[in-house]
Every structure is written in structure tokens, then in C-alpha cells.
Write an enzyme that holds these catalytic residues in place. Structure first.
Site, short mmCIF file in Angstrom:
data_model
loop_
_atom_site.label_atom_id
_atom_site.label_comp_id
_atom_site.label_asym_id
_atom_site.label_seq_id
_atom_site.Cartn_x
_atom_site.Cartn_y
_atom_site.Cartn_z
N ASP A 38 0.89 -1.27 0.06
CA ASP A 38 0.07 -0.05 -0.10
C ASP A 38 0.80 1.03 0.11
OD1 ASP A 38 -1.88 -1.92 0.59
OD2 ASP A 38 -2.84 -0.90 2.26
N ASP A 39 0.27 2.33 -0.28
CA ASP A 39 0.74 3.50 -0.26
C ASP A 39 1.48 4.33 -1.23
OD1 ASP A 39 -0.81 3.45 2.11
OD2 ASP A 39 0.45 4.29 3.47
N HIS A 70 -6.35 2.97 -3.59
CA HIS A 70 -6.07 2.98 -2.00
C HIS A 70 -6.38 4.42 -1.68
CE1 HIS A 70 -4.69 1.96 1.82
NE2 HIS A 70 -3.60 2.88 1.89
N HIS A 126 -5.56 9.34 1.20
CA HIS A 126 -5.44 8.35 2.36
C HIS A 126 -6.50 8.94 3.51
CE1 HIS A 126 -3.86 5.55 5.17
NE2 HIS A 126 -3.23 4.96 3.95
N TYR A 138 -7.00 2.65 6.38
CA TYR A 138 -7.02 2.14 7.70
C TYR A 138 -8.19 1.22 7.81
CZ TYR A 138 -5.44 6.99 7.81
OH TYR A 138 -4.56 8.15 7.85
N HIS A 191 3.71 -2.21 3.13
CA HIS A 191 4.05 -0.83 2.61
C HIS A 191 5.16 -0.76 1.72
CE1 HIS A 191 0.96 -0.31 5.70
NE2 HIS A 191 0.26 0.71 4.98
ZN LIG Z 1 -2.30 3.18 3.42
#
Ligand SMILES: [Zn+2]
Length: 317
Positions: free
Chosen positions: A81-82, A132, A136, A173, A227
Site C-alpha cells: 500500500d501507499d 487506495h 488516504h 485504515y 507498504h
Molecule cells: Zn495506507
């Protein structure tokens, strides 16, 4: 897709089977095991190129949040992710490529806008790309119009670079509500995917801890969250991947595992009370996730309430 491990042995029917099961999407390596043991009929045939099988249509479950899969075999889905990050993501891509592993990247729209070339690399190497959100936020705490922007713009940004819209959303989250999930499914065609293995790599920033947590919690059908923007996480990956391969795990994208998924574990558990004492934990065949598998499922179910998000320093990530 396949681990290099399984591609190496081409002696048994089991291997061949898993190769073909795993084939969707990746034409790169799959072939070697094909038609290996004496197929006289085929040997004689002229060998006009058989039309490559079209990738199967994957239909995720509706009104459902994936946290893990109920599959035959030691399949596992690595999700990152991210990103994408120009510093760390390409390193990870090399590690995955060396091992013939396909993974899934849940990217942030704002990162895609900054680093479209990295997203292109991910796509070109055959990994799956999910959304995603753009920036965020906790999607359950913003207006519907804001949700529309977060998800619409991110899907569009991904489409601009890859020519494909994402099928899956990992809500920041893990925060989601049934009504919002239905709305997002209907409006954006996004299926919600959380996770069953969480090394808390964003918090610890410690390669050893990331390794230990993933190895302790890994189980067949697991969805592993981490991540690709943290050097500590990426540095931990070669060892993690090699050890998972050594334990007999095979890796797939989310769509690979969705296609293999038999029934949600939730239902499995619900069906059992009158019968056997052990439920979902029974499934694992080789690896022994016995103790660990109870926890991870519980985690994403509780998207930490009020205080949690601010902990994720930096706002953007
Ligand atoms: Zn994230």
C-alpha cells in the site's frame, strides 16, 4: 502467479495443475510444464498456435469485504500500500521479478500523479493495481462528494497510466461501513479488500519485526498487508519471500485468489458450530499458522476508532 520454485519442478501432475491454475494473466513463464508426459496425439499434430486462452473473468463477491481466501493449496497474496514510490517500489519490483512473484499494489492517487512512470513499471511487470484512495482519508468520515472525488480521481489516474481501471479498493485504515461499501461497489465497481496479516511495518520500521510478524501470521489464503514506501519493509522482503517459498507457498494477485476462492471463511465458521471443533484453522495444509491465524482476522475488523489515523504521521501516507 508462480513462484520460481514451482516452475522448476516439472515432474508431477500436481505442479502442472497449479501452473495452469495460476496461468491467468501471465504468459511469461507458465508454459514449460505443458504437455510434458507423452502426449502422442499432440506430438503428431501440426502445431498451429492454439489461441491463447483469454484471461478468465474474475467476479468478486458482492457486498463482501475480502480479508483472506478459502483456497485449495498454499496460495498467498502479497499486497503493498501507499505507493508508488520512485525510491523503494522499483527495488521491490526487482525482488518480485527475480522470484517470479506477482503481487498487488494499492496505490494512492496523489502518488500516481507524482510518479506515473513507477505505476507503469508495476503494471508492465504484470502486477495487479488497486485503489487506495487519492489522499488516504478515512472514507467513513468524509462526505459522499469527497468519497466520489477520492475514488473517481484515483481510478481515473490509474486508467490514464495503465489503460485499466482498478477492481479493488483497500480503504485507508481498513475503515468501511456496509452502506458505503455498497455505494462504492455500485458507483465505482470496486470490491473492498482488507487483510489477514498485518506486520505493522509503518509503525515499527524494523525489517526484523516485519519479517517475524509476516512469517508468524502467514497462512494459506492469507492477504498480507505491508507498504512498499518504507525502506525497512522492502529490505525485509527478500528473506520473507524466500522463506515463504521454502515453506511451499505460491503467490497470486488478488484476482488470482478471488478466482480460486471457494467460500468466505465467515460462512465456513458459521456452518461449523454443530459439527467439528476446529474450523478455518483446519484448512492450512503444510505451514503451521495454527496460533497466528486467529488474531489477524480480528484486526482489520476494528479499524481503530478516533485516535488512530493521526498516528499515521505525514498526512499523505
Ligand atoms: Zn495506507
Amino acid at each position: 502467479m508462480l513462484t520460481s520454485a514451482s516452475a522448476v519442478r516439472d515432474d508431477g501432475p500436481a505442479t502442472t495443475q497449479s501452473i495452469s491454475q495460476n496461468a491467468p494473466g501471465g504468459q511469461g513463464k507458465g508454459a514449460p510444464g505443458k504437455g510434458a508426459p507423452g502426449n502422442a496425439a499432440q506430438a503428431e499434430a501440426v502445431a498451429p498456435a492454439p489461441a491463447p486462452a483469454p484471461p478468465p473473468v474474475v467476479t468478486p463477491r458482492k457486498n463482501y469485504t475480502y480479508k483472506s481466501f478459502n483456497v485449495d493449496g498454499n496460495y498467498i497474496a502479497m499486497t503493498f500500500d501507499d505507493g508508488p514510490s520512485p525510491e523503494t517500489t522499483p527495488q521491490l519490483l526487482t525482488m518480485l521479478k527475480e522470484r517470479g512473484i506477482k503481487a498487488t499494489f494499492f496505490v494512492l492517487g496523489n502518488m500516481v500523479a507524482k510518479h506515473p512512470e513507477v505505476l507503469k513499471m508495476i503494471a508492465d511487470e504484470g502486477h495487479e493495481i488497486g485503489s487506495h484512495s487519492w489522499s488516504h482519508p478515512q472514507l467513513t468520515r468524509i462526505s459522499q462528494a469527497a468519497v466520489d472525488k477520492e475514488l473517481g480521481n484515483t481510478s481515473e489516474a490509474i486508467f490514464q497510466v495503465t489503460g485499466k481501471r482498478p477492481m479493488y479498493l483497500r480503504p485507508p485504515y481498513g475503515s468501511m461501513k456496509p452502506a458505503l461499501r455498497t455505494y462504492i461497489e455500485d458507483k465505482f465497481g470496486l470490491t473492498i479488500v482488507n487483510w489477514s496479516v498485518d506486520p505493522n511495518d509503518w509503525k515499527f520500521r524494523d525489517s526484523q519485526k516485519v519479517h517475524d510478524a509476516i512469517m508468524a501470521q502467514a497462512a494459506p489464503g492469507a492477504i498480507v498487508l505491508s507498504h512498499d514506501i518504507y525502506p525497512t519493509t522492502v529490505a525485509a522482503m527478500p528473506r520473507i519471500l524466500d522463506e515463504l517459498i521454502a515453506k511451499g507457498y505460491k503467490f497470486g494477485t488478488l484476482s488470482d485468489l478471488v478466482a480460486m476462492d471457494k467460500s468466505p471463511k465467515v460462512q465456513l465458521v458459521a456452518a461449523l458450530p454443530n459439527g467439528k471443533p476446529q474450523q478455518a484453522q483446519q484448512k492450512p495444509q503444510k505451514p503451521k499458522p495454527a496460533t497466528a491465524s486467529a488474531k489477524p482476522d480480528a484486526k482489520p475488523a476494528k479499524p481503530a476508532a478516533s485516535a488512530a489515523p493521526p498516528q499515521r504521521a505525514g498526512g499523505v501516507y
